[in-house]
Structure formats: C-alpha cells, structure tokens
Design a protein around this motif. Structure first.
Motif, PDB file in Angstrom:
ATOM      1  N   PRO A  94     -40.155   3.977  10.310  1.00 56.04           N
ATOM      2  CA  PRO A  94     -39.401   2.541  10.329  1.00 56.04           C
ATOM      3  C   PRO A  94     -40.505   1.525  10.231  1.00 56.04           C
ATOM      4  CG  PRO A  94     -39.855   3.290  12.847  1.00 56.04           C
ATOM      5  CD  PRO A  94     -40.611   4.602  11.513  1.00 56.04           C
ATOM      6  N   SER A  95     -40.494   1.579   8.734  1.00 58.75           N
ATOM      7  CA  SER A  95     -41.567   0.504   8.510  1.00 58.75           C
ATOM      8  C   SER A  95     -41.313  -1.386   8.629  1.00 58.75           C
ATOM      9  CB  SER A  95     -42.151   0.374   7.603  1.00 58.75           C
ATOM     10  OG  SER A  95     -42.739   1.942   6.870  1.00 58.75           O
ATOM     11  N   ARG A  96     -39.992  -0.998   8.481  1.00 60.86           N
ATOM     12  CA  ARG A  96     -39.384  -2.663   8.672  1.00 60.86           C
ATOM     13  C   ARG A  96     -38.104  -2.573   9.999  1.00 60.86           C
ATOM     14  NH1 ARG A  96     -40.423  -4.995   3.857  1.00 60.86           N
ATOM     15  NH2 ARG A  96     -41.089  -3.490   1.851  1.00 60.86           N
ATOM     16  N   GLY A  97     -38.888  -1.731  11.023  1.00 62.60           N
ATOM     17  CA  GLY A  97     -37.959  -1.058  12.129  1.00 62.60           C
ATOM     18  C   GLY A  97     -36.278  -0.812  11.732  1.00 62.60           C
ATOM     19  N   THR A  98     -35.662  -0.361  12.662  1.00 66.98           N
ATOM     20  CA  THR A  98     -34.601   0.755  12.560  1.00 66.98           C
ATOM     21  C   THR A  98     -33.052  -0.210  13.344  1.00 66.98           C
ATOM     22  OG1 THR A  98     -33.067   2.297  12.293  1.00 66.98           O
ATOM     23  CG2 THR A  98     -34.476   2.274  13.548  1.00 66.98           C
ATOM     24  N   ARG A 116     -36.914  -1.229  21.776  1.00 66.51           N
ATOM     25  CA  ARG A 116     -37.553  -2.543  21.470  1.00 66.51           C
ATOM     26  C   ARG A 116     -38.248  -2.400  19.649  1.00 66.51           C
ATOM     27  NH1 ARG A 116     -37.878  -3.577  26.765  1.00 66.51           N
ATOM     28  NH2 ARG A 116     -39.364  -4.312  26.431  1.00 66.51           N
ATOM     29  N   GLU A 117     -39.092  -2.471  20.618  1.00 64.86           N
ATOM     30  CA  GLU A 117     -40.263  -2.287  19.222  1.00 64.86           C
ATOM     31  C   GLU A 117     -40.357  -2.341  17.840  1.00 64.86           C
ATOM     32  OE1 GLU A 117     -44.097  -2.676  22.599  1.00 64.86           O
ATOM     33  OE2 GLU A 117     -43.713  -1.062  21.663  1.00 64.86           O
ATOM     34  N   MET A 118     -39.047  -1.146  18.090  1.00 59.48           N
ATOM     35  CA  MET A 118     -38.283  -0.647  16.666  1.00 59.48           C
ATOM     36  C   MET A 118     -37.645  -0.879  15.818  1.00 59.48           C
ATOM     37  SD  MET A 118     -38.784   3.786  17.424  1.00 59.48           S
ATOM     38  CE  MET A 118     -38.205   3.955  18.355  1.00 59.48           C
ATOM     39  N   SER A 119     -36.363  -2.067  16.422  1.00 57.98           N
ATOM     40  CA  SER A 119     -36.000  -2.885  16.211  1.00 57.98           C
ATOM     41  C   SER A 119     -35.786  -3.592  14.956  1.00 57.98           C
ATOM     42  CB  SER A 119     -35.281  -3.476  17.146  1.00 57.98           C
ATOM     43  OG  SER A 119     -34.464  -4.693  16.356  1.00 57.98           O
ATOM     44  N   ASP A 120     -35.244  -3.859  13.745  1.00 59.12           N
ATOM     45  CA  ASP A 120     -35.557  -4.045  12.434  1.00 59.12           C
ATOM     46  C   ASP A 120     -35.292  -6.061  12.709  1.00 59.12           C
ATOM     47  OD1 ASP A 120     -32.243  -4.319  13.121  1.00 59.12           O
ATOM     48  OD2 ASP A 120     -32.007  -3.566  11.000  1.00 59.12           O
ATOM     49  N   ALA A 121     -35.394  -6.600  14.237  1.00 56.75           N
ATOM     50  CA  ALA A 121     -35.062  -8.129  13.724  1.00 56.75           C
ATOM     51  C   ALA A 121     -36.060  -8.287  13.118  1.00 56.75           C
ATOM     52  CB  ALA A 121     -34.879  -8.294  15.260  1.00 56.75           C
ATOM     53  N   ALA A 122     -36.219  -9.414  13.101  1.00 48.76           N
ATOM     54  CA  ALA A 122     -37.216 -10.271  12.450  1.00 48.76           C
ATOM     55  C   ALA A 122     -38.996 -10.882  13.263  1.00 48.76           C
ATOM     56  CB  ALA A 122     -36.615 -11.814  11.972  1.00 48.76           C
ATOM     57  N   PRO A 149     -32.815   4.091   8.502  1.00 48.21           N
ATOM     58  CA  PRO A 149     -31.950   4.634   6.772  1.00 48.21           C
ATOM     59  C   PRO A 149     -33.458   3.892   5.525  1.00 48.21           C
ATOM     60  CG  PRO A 149     -31.453   2.605   8.102  1.00 48.21           C
ATOM     61  CD  PRO A 149     -32.094   3.409   8.506  1.00 48.21           C
ATOM     62  N   ASN A 150     -33.398   4.765   4.533  1.00 51.89           N
ATOM     63  CA  ASN A 150     -34.067   4.820   3.423  1.00 51.89           C
ATOM     64  C   ASN A 150     -34.962   2.811   3.275  1.00 51.89           C
ATOM     65  OD1 ASN A 150     -35.646   4.697   0.559  1.00 51.89           O
ATOM     66  ND2 ASN A 150     -34.886   6.543   1.218  1.00 51.89           N
ATOM     67  N   ARG A 151     -33.596   2.109   3.043  1.00 46.90           N
ATOM     68  CA  ARG A 151     -34.642   0.702   2.469  1.00 46.90           C
ATOM     69  C   ARG A 151     -35.498   0.432   3.999  1.00 46.90           C
ATOM     70  NH1 ARG A 151     -29.539   0.440   5.390  1.00 46.90           N
ATOM     71  NH2 ARG A 151     -29.147  -1.380   7.446  1.00 46.90           N
ATOM     72  N   CYS A 152     -35.546   1.266   5.429  1.00 51.08           N
ATOM     73  CA  CYS A 152     -36.466   0.363   6.079  1.00 51.08           C
ATOM     74  C   CYS A 152     -37.442   1.203   6.237  1.00 51.08           C
ATOM     75  CB  CYS A 152     -35.917   0.762   7.421  1.00 51.08           C
ATOM     76  SG  CYS A 152     -34.102  -0.070   7.909  1.00 51.08           S
ATOM     77  N   THR A 153     -37.873   2.268   5.286  1.00 47.23           N
ATOM     78  CA  THR A 153     -39.029   2.790   5.134  1.00 47.23           C
ATOM     79  C   THR A 153     -40.417   2.906   4.438  1.00 47.23           C
ATOM     80  OG1 THR A 153     -37.961   4.398   3.041  1.00 47.23           O
ATOM     81  CG2 THR A 153     -37.692   5.005   6.195  1.00 47.23           C
ATOM     82  N   HIS A 154     -40.351   1.629   3.414  1.00 51.49           N
ATOM     83  CA  HIS A 154     -40.924   1.302   2.522  1.00 51.49           C
ATOM     84  C   HIS A 154     -41.826   0.306   3.498  1.00 51.49           C
ATOM     85  CE1 HIS A 154     -39.004   2.645  -0.971  1.00 51.49           C
ATOM     86  NE2 HIS A 154     -37.888   2.374  -0.825  1.00 51.49           N
TER      87      HIS A 154
END
Length: 192
Positions: A94-98, A116-122, A149-154
């Motif tokens: 979850p490089s950019r969160g999830t 909470r730390e793995m959230s995709d929130a900014a 999701p794939n978009r979050c893995t980069h």
C-alpha cells in the motif's frame, strides 16, 4: 534474505515462500511482528534494530515484504545505517495507502493504529512516508486485489513493476512470486 509478512498475518503464512527461496539457494530469515495493535513506526523501529544488530554480519540482505510489511520495511530503511542492503521486492504494497483502510479506520482505527496509518488520506503515515529507497525496488501486485488496488502500489523509486493473475493474499502462496523475486534479486528486473 529477509521475508516480512503483512497486516493481521503471521510469519507462518510465508513459510512456503521461504522454502521455495531456500531451494533456490537463499538463506531466509522469516521475521515476524504483532501487526494489529502497534504502529508501523514501532514495527519499523524493531525491524531496523534487527537489520543493524542481528543481520549486520550478513554479506547482503535482500528483502521480500508483503502488504503492510512493505511500509514497515520502508520506514526501517528510512532510518539509514544498513550498509549490506541488497534488492527489495514489495508484494502488494500500500505504497500510497489504501482506500479500504480509510473506510474501516472509523470502525477499528481506535484499537489498531496501523489501520489509520495505511489509509490513502493525504495526511496518513503511508502517504507521508518517503518514497525514495537507494536500492533497486521491484513491485509485484495482484490483478484482483480488493484490499490494495494497483494504483496504490506504485512507488517513485520502483525499478520494475508487474501484475499477476492473483488476489492480495494468494500472492503469498504463489510459486510465480518466488520466481519473480529470485530473478529480481539476481538481475534487478522481474524478466530478462
């Protein structure tokens, strides 16, 4: 070779992967941590200590990390001081969160800080974690991953990125992941 599991898992889940890597000639250290109740930073501090104290005499340490274990790894590496670090393969990170973590954080984020730390929130820990790692990084994702999701893995520093016909957790048991990781550790790419 250091192998690291993800959220709510146990290192036993990575035993088949470790055995396949051992058959390919790697010595594996299947590092475990209690992922649910402590923060990613606490786990990352413990991993950093393990790397600089227990594994300091190893000639080279390659790392294979799954899901939240990728964030733990990235935090540990951001602390520096690991001179024998080799290549790194992140599985469904979850490089950019999830978004899943963002949705469930109101329900269980009070008892599990790392959700909470793995959230995709900014402003989440995952979103603010440095995206630069000085070593070669490869990312393996799953086509049917509804958790990350794939978009979050980069990640900005990735050298290679591939997607398998799998789910988030089936990647843990995939012989193809082991083959890809082996090729990346040896050549810095998943495919020739």
């Amino acid at each position: 070779m250091l192998v690291i599991h993800g959220f709510t898992c146990h290192r036993i889940w990575l035993t088949p992967t470790c055995r396949r890597l051992q058959r390919k000639g790697y010595r594996t250290d299947n590092w475990g941590y209690k992922s649910f109740f402590r923060s990613i930073q606490v786990h990352g501090d413990a991993l950093h200590t393990h790397l600089v104290n227990d594994l300091a005499t190893e000639e080279r340490i390659d790392i294979l990390a799954h899901s939240m274990g990728s964030l733990v790894t990235r935090y540990a590496l951001s602390k520096g001081g690991i001179s024998n670090l080799g290549r790194i393969v992140l599985i469904a990170p979850p490089s950019r969160g999830t978004p899943v973590a963002r949705f469930v954080a109101p329900l269980i984020g009070g008892i599990s800080k790392c959700v909470r730390e793995m959230s995709d929130a900014a402003n989440s820990f995952a979103s603010l974690l440095p995206t630069s790692i000085p070593n070669d990084v490869g990312v393996v994702t799953a086509k049917f991953d509804h958790l990350v999701p794939n978009r979050c893995t980069h990640i900005d520093c990735e050298r290679d990125h591939t997607t398998l016909w799998a789910t988030h957790n089936s990647l843990l048991f995939s012989p193809q992941v082991t083959r890809l990781a082996d090729h990346f550790f040896r050549h810095g790419r998943f495919f020739a």
